[in-house]
Write a protein that holds these residues in place. Structure first.
Motif, short mmCIF file in Angstrom:
data_model
loop_
_atom_site.label_atom_id
_atom_site.label_comp_id
_atom_site.label_asym_id
_atom_site.label_seq_id
_atom_site.Cartn_x
_atom_site.Cartn_y
_atom_site.Cartn_z
N ALA A 187 -0.28 -5.67 3.27
CA ALA A 187 0.18 -4.90 2.10
C ALA A 187 -0.33 -3.46 2.11
O ALA A 187 -0.27 -2.78 1.09
N PRO A 189 -2.74 0.12 2.86
CA PRO A 189 -4.09 0.68 2.72
C PRO A 189 -4.81 0.18 1.47
O PRO A 189 -4.20 -0.36 0.55
N GLU A 191 -5.88 1.64 -1.04
CA GLU A 191 -5.37 2.20 -2.30
C GLU A 191 -4.38 1.24 -2.97
O GLU A 191 -4.18 1.29 -4.18
N ASN A 192 -3.74 0.38 -2.17
CA ASN A 192 -2.74 -0.53 -2.74
C ASN A 192 -3.36 -1.76 -3.40
O ASN A 192 -2.64 -2.58 -3.99
N VAL A 195 -2.51 -3.02 -6.95
CA VAL A 195 -1.37 -3.91 -7.19
C VAL A 195 -1.82 -5.37 -7.17
O VAL A 195 -1.49 -6.17 -8.05
N ALA B 114 4.34 4.59 1.27
CA ALA B 114 3.86 3.19 1.31
C ALA B 114 2.43 3.06 0.80
O ALA B 114 1.82 2.01 0.90
N THR B 115 1.91 4.15 0.25
CA THR B 115 0.57 4.14 -0.36
C THR B 115 0.70 4.37 -1.86
O THR B 115 1.37 5.31 -2.28
N VAL B 116 0.07 3.52 -2.65
CA VAL B 116 0.12 3.67 -4.10
C VAL B 116 -0.62 4.94 -4.51
O VAL B 116 -1.78 5.13 -4.14
N GLY B 198 3.55 0.21 -8.35
CA GLY B 198 2.79 0.14 -7.10
C GLY B 198 3.38 -0.86 -6.12
O GLY B 198 3.33 -0.65 -4.90
N SER B 201 5.60 0.57 -3.38
CA SER B 201 4.97 1.07 -2.15
C SER B 201 4.59 -0.08 -1.23
O SER B 201 4.75 0.01 0.00
N VAL B 202 4.07 -1.16 -1.82
CA VAL B 202 3.71 -2.33 -1.00
C VAL B 202 4.96 -2.88 -0.29
O VAL B 202 4.92 -3.19 0.91
#
Lengths: 224, 224
Positions: A187, A189, A191-192, A195, B114-116, B198, B201-202
């Protein structure tokens, strides 16, 4: 790090709690060497004995203090309640260099546990990264898995999203997901992780509103 | 607000874009009166004609400037790109009092989509609430639905999580989810919209890594 589960050892800090014990059980069953960690080594030993007996005494599993468990392992999984998150990380961080830390924590802030409330760092896992510093790969995973299902040998109808500071570290954690009998997804980096952690509050709210106990998620639309 | 779709009208701001057109198509097909909004009323009219023709000319659908579309409707759905989010909200906010605003926006920050990366308010929807102020119910929904699937009449294998400033407003939006042929869930207060936004992005990351184009999520473990 080896691909062989027999050569890889896992510390489960807070492994006397339900979630940690469930993960320790699944990984011990898969042949990993497990070090259950707790602030109280006696409690850790009791939990190790309990899991070992569930597996007919065949498992490689022992109970230790948190720092000793972290020292003994290649991968360190943190399953303590969020109230103990910072203190536990501070107490083991000198044992984590060159290792992977897998943060299972969710920053639930009672009483509003169905409302997403993230710490200033962005998520519990990003906060963990700030505490442990350079030289430690930090991943986040397993936030949404029911401990009852893990201990029941039940099929878990909830996928595991894995975020982390490198693709390689996420790949190692995805192996642990599979070893636990679960379906995992890279899923992205760290930073995610907001979620993954935030989903826990959404799922708690869904359980309340729809009268369920084990709401989870599955990724759809990917044929693999 | 009436339960009858025939008495409820929906503005789709940014309805000349793919996502907005897909939603407008599904709702027009379900019998709602649709006001497609755009900065350029001529483009809005062209999109309305296109959707109407897809439905054999039977739909109640018209194209207008964004403010006129918002004024005409009971529920206002915002589907503009995030770069136009703030300006569009400022331009229509005087038309929103007493209404429900449904924010479909995702704060993607190229190139790292793809990064939140959330705005200071916590999410695009919370930012929208700050802009429109009191007297407007703000919900967030539909972030993860593929526009191709909406326009194709395809079964969409992705659930819709709905967050919002009140249970009543979420309930109204859940009716729109159902009218679009989708499965919806009350995902709690607007603070939880960071999870929905978010997740986009995931899912973008999963599409890249696993070679899919329409990764989505489904809620599991709830029998209803």
């Amino acid at each position: 790090m080896s691909d062989s589960p027999l050569l890889l050892s896992i510390a489960v800090l807070g492994g006397t709690g339900k979630e940690g014990k469930g993960l320790a059980y699944r990984w011990a069953k898969a042949g990993y060497h497990i070090h259950i960690g707790s602030r109280d080594p006696e409690k850790a030993k009791a939990a190790a004995t309990e899991v070992s007996e569930m597996l007919g005494g065949e498992a490689m599993i022992e109970g230790l203090g948190n720092a000793d468990a972290a020292r003994a392992a290649n991968i360190v999984v943190l399953t303590v309640p969020y109230s103990a998150h910072k203190d536990t990380l501070e107490s083991v961080k000198s044992e984590l260099k060159g290792k992977i830390l897998v943060d299972v924590s969710v920053p639930l802030m009672p009483p509003k546990v169905a409302t997403v409330q993230m710490p200033g760092a962005g998520s519990a896992a990003q906060e963990a990264k700030q505490i442990v510093g350079e030289g430690v790969e930090v991943c986040a995973a397993f936030q949404n898995i029911s401990h009852e299902l893990l201990l029941d040998n039940a099929e878990v109808e909830c996928d595991v999203l894995v975020t982390g500071t490198s693709k390689e570290a996420r790949g190692e954690v995805l192996k642990l997901v599979e070893a636990a009998g679960l379906r995992g997804w890279d899923a992205g980096p760290l930073e995610n992780s907001v979620v993954l952690e935030g989903l826990t509050s959404v799922l708690i709210g869904i359980n309340r509103k729809y009268g369920s106990t084990n709401a989870g998620i599955k990724i759809t639309g990917v044929s693999s």
